[in-house]
Design a protein around this motif. Sequence first.
Motif, short mmCIF file in Angstrom:
data_model
loop_
_atom_site.label_atom_id
_atom_site.label_comp_id
_atom_site.label_asym_id
_atom_site.label_seq_id
_atom_site.Cartn_x
_atom_site.Cartn_y
_atom_site.Cartn_z
N ARG A 321 0.84 -1.21 0.00
CA ARG A 321 0.00 0.00 0.00
C ARG A 321 0.86 1.25 0.00
NH1 ARG A 321 -5.16 0.21 -1.71
NH2 ARG A 321 -6.28 1.96 -0.78
N LEU A 322 1.93 1.23 0.77
CA LEU A 322 2.83 2.38 0.79
C LEU A 322 3.52 2.56 -0.57
CD1 LEU A 322 4.49 1.95 4.31
CD2 LEU A 322 2.80 3.66 3.64
N ARG A 323 3.88 1.46 -1.20
CA ARG A 323 4.51 1.55 -2.52
C ARG A 323 3.54 2.13 -3.55
NH1 ARG A 323 6.97 -4.00 -4.25
NH2 ARG A 323 7.50 -2.75 -6.07
N LEU A 324 2.26 1.70 -3.50
CA LEU A 324 1.28 2.22 -4.44
C LEU A 324 1.09 3.73 -4.25
CD1 LEU A 324 -1.42 -0.60 -4.31
CD2 LEU A 324 0.06 -0.04 -6.24
N LYS A 325 1.00 4.16 -3.02
CA LYS A 325 0.86 5.60 -2.78
C LYS A 325 2.12 6.34 -3.18
CE LYS A 325 -2.72 5.34 0.76
NZ LYS A 325 -3.17 5.79 2.09
N GLY A 326 3.28 5.70 -3.00
CA GLY A 326 4.52 6.32 -3.45
C GLY A 326 4.55 6.48 -4.96
N ARG A 384 -6.09 12.54 -6.96
CA ARG A 384 -6.12 11.88 -5.65
C ARG A 384 -5.89 10.38 -5.84
NH1 ARG A 384 -11.05 9.42 -4.52
NH2 ARG A 384 -12.74 9.86 -6.00
N PHE A 385 -5.38 9.76 -4.77
CA PHE A 385 -5.09 8.34 -4.81
C PHE A 385 -6.38 7.54 -4.64
CE2 PHE A 385 -4.10 4.30 -2.74
CZ PHE A 385 -3.14 3.77 -3.61
N SER A 386 -6.65 6.64 -5.57
CA SER A 386 -7.82 5.77 -5.47
C SER A 386 -7.56 4.53 -6.31
CB SER A 386 -9.09 6.48 -5.97
OG SER A 386 -8.96 6.84 -7.32
N ILE A 387 -7.71 3.38 -5.68
CA ILE A 387 -7.45 2.14 -6.40
C ILE A 387 -8.33 1.05 -5.79
CG2 ILE A 387 -5.54 1.49 -4.87
CD1 ILE A 387 -4.19 0.21 -7.29
N SER A 388 -8.87 0.19 -6.64
CA SER A 388 -9.71 -0.92 -6.16
C SER A 388 -9.19 -2.20 -6.79
CB SER A 388 -11.18 -0.70 -6.55
OG SER A 388 -11.30 -0.56 -7.94
#
Length: 705
Positions: A321-326, A384-388
Amino acid sequence: MVFSQVSNWSFAALPATCLVITDESRFIMMRLLLVFGVVSCGYLLLSWLVSRMFPARRKGIAGWLFGFYTISLMLACFAVSARAKGAVYVPLFQGVALLLLNAGFLVALCGNWFIHRKEALAPLPMLVRVRAGYWFSLLTNSLLWLVIFLQVPVVSPEKNIIFWVPPPLALLLYFGLTYLLFDHAHTWFGLRCDPEQLPTPLKNRFDTLNKLVTDQGPYQLVLLGRGIRNAVALYTRKRVLLGVELLEHLNEQEITGVILHEIGHLKDTRYLRYLHLLHLLIPFVMVGFVVLSQGRIFTSPGVEFAVLIVGLIVFSTVMKRLRLKGEFVADSFVKAFPGGYHPYLLTGLATMTRLNGMDKDFCKKYDHGHLDLDEREEMVARGRFSISRKPVRRFFLVFIPFLLLGVGLQIGWSYLFPSAGSRWGTMHSRYHDQYRSQQYDEAQETVAELLDFSVKKFGEYSRYTYISLNDLANISMRQQHLDMAERYVVRAGAAGKQLFGQESLRRIRDRKILARIRIKQQRPDEAEALYRQILNTQQQLGDKPEKITSTLYSLADILEHSGRRQELVKVYEAIISQYKSCVPADGDCPSADIFPTLADVHVGDGFPEKGEVVMVDAEKTVRLKKGMASEEYGNIIWDLASYYRNEKKYAQAQRIYEQCLGLAGQIEEYIFIGCRYGLAENYRLQNMAARAEKEINLALSREEE
C-alpha cells in the motif's frame, strides 16, 4: 517458557558448534540435493511446456508454477537451516540452505525467462536476463538471509540458557549485507556501465539526464548495462539506477519522464520514508519472532506457522500500500513538473512493458506494489489516490494456498527428512509398544539406543535424555538389574536438576523410580524419605490430587509392611482429604475405595466405631460429590451395607440394601444385583431362610434378563 523469571535463566555467548560432517549429515545432504534437482528440473520442464503448449494462458499458469516453486524453495531452506539448531549447533545445514536458496533463485529466473521471452522486445539471452534478475532478487530478499541465519540457537528452554551473541550478530549481518548489495553488488556482477564508453549520441543523452538529476538535489545517476530494462530509485542512497537500453529505445521526452518519476520517489518524504522505516523495523520483528519461537511461547507448530504467515501477509500488504501511494506521489511530481512530461512517462512505461515481455495488466495480476498505465492516468487526472483491487479476495487467494502449501511441505519434509525430535518420538513409541507387550529384552535394547541418540542429538542435559534415562532405569529394574537401574536414575536426577531445578514437579519421576529401587534393595527407610520429599514438593507446588494420591499410596505400602498403623491411618486420612478437596469435573479425583480401606484398618485395630464413622462419612461425601446416580455412589452404599452386615448390625444393613434397591434404573445393573445378593445374605445370617431364598431368586431372575 516464562521470560519474567529471568533469575532462573543463565546467559551464554554462543552454543557449542560441531563442524564435523557425519555419515548421517552426508546422507541427508545427498538426498536433499537429489530432491532439489528433481523439483527444479521439473519446474523448468513444466515452464518450457507451458510456454509452448498454452500460449494464451501461459502467464497465469506460469505464475502459479513460479509461486509454488519459490515458496517451496523458501520453506525448504528454512527447514534445512532449522536442523542446525539443537544442543550442538551444526552450521553445515545453514551453508547448504544458503546454497539452495541462491540456486533456487537462479532456477526460478530461468523458468520465468521461458514465459516472457516471446513477448519481449528484442529478447535478451537467458544468461543476461538471469544475471540482472538475480541482482534484483538479492536486493529484495536479503531478509531471507537473515531468517536463515537466525536459525542459530538463541534460546535453549531445556537448559534455561539465553545466547546473547546471535541476535545482534544477525542484525549486523543483515544491515551489512544490505549496504553491500545496494552499493557494490551491481559492480561485482558486472552490471554497471561506464558512460564514457557509450557512443556519442547516447553519451550526450546520459549527460543531459545526469544534469537533470543533480539539479533536483543531492542525487546521483548510475548507468547499468544490458539486461536491466528498468529505472529504479534507491531512496536510502539518493540514487537513480538507469538501464542503458532505455537510452536506446525511449525518445528524449520519454526517458526524461521516467527519470523525473524516479526523482519523485527520492523527493517523497512521506510514503517512501515510511516504507524505509518499515524495512528497518522488519529485522527486529523477525529477531523477536525467532526468540519467541525457540522459547516455545507458541502452543503448537501450527499456531507458530499461522502467526508467521499472517504477520508476513500483513507486513507485505502494508508495504504494498505504501509503494502504491509512493507511485502516485512520483507520478504527481512528473505531472506538476514544467514541460508536460506525464504523457511521455506513460508512453515510456508502455515501451518498458514491451521490452520486458509484460502485458498492460501485469501489475494488477502479479506486481501489486506498482500501478498499471490506466490506473496511473486515471489517478493523476483526478488528483487523488484511489485504487480498487479487491484486497480481501486477494488476501484469501494468497493465504489459503500458501497455508495449504506450507502444511503439505511440512508433512512431506517430515517424511523425507525426519527431524531429530520426530525420530526420537518414533523410537520412544516403539519402546512403549515393546514394553506393553512384555518384550522386555527388545525394549531394553531400544531404549538404550534411544539414550545414545538423545545424548548425541540433544546433549546430556535435555528433556529427551532425561526421559530416556528414566525409561532405561525403569526397564532395567523390571529386568532385576538394580545396580544398572540405580546408575541410570541417578544420572537422570542430575539431568533433571540441571533442566528443571532442585524442586520441580517435572522431576518427580526420577525420584519415584529411585524410591522403587530402594524398596527392591530392602532399604525401606530411604524409600520412605524419598516419597516424603516427593509429597512435600507436590503439596508446595500444587500438583494434581490424583498424583498426590499415588504418592500417598506408595508411602502407605511402606508403612503397612513396617506395621506402623498410626502413621498408616494418617496417610489414608490424607488421601480422603485429597478426595474431598478435588473437583470432579477436572477428572483428577482419587478413588472412593479409600474409605472402606481405612474402615478395614480401624476394624483390624479394634475400633469398629471409627470404621462406621468413616463409612457413614463416605456415603455422604460421595453422594454430594458424584450424585446418587453415579457408579461410585452405588459401590459405596454397597460397601456401607456390607460393613453393617459384617458388624452384625442387620437392621442398618437391611435399610442400606433397600436404599440401594430403590435406585433401580439409576445405578449400574451389577450393583443392583449385588445388593439383592447382599440382602439375601443379610437375611440368611438372621435365619430368615424364606426371605433369603426369595431375594436370591429375584437376583437370579435379574441376572438372566
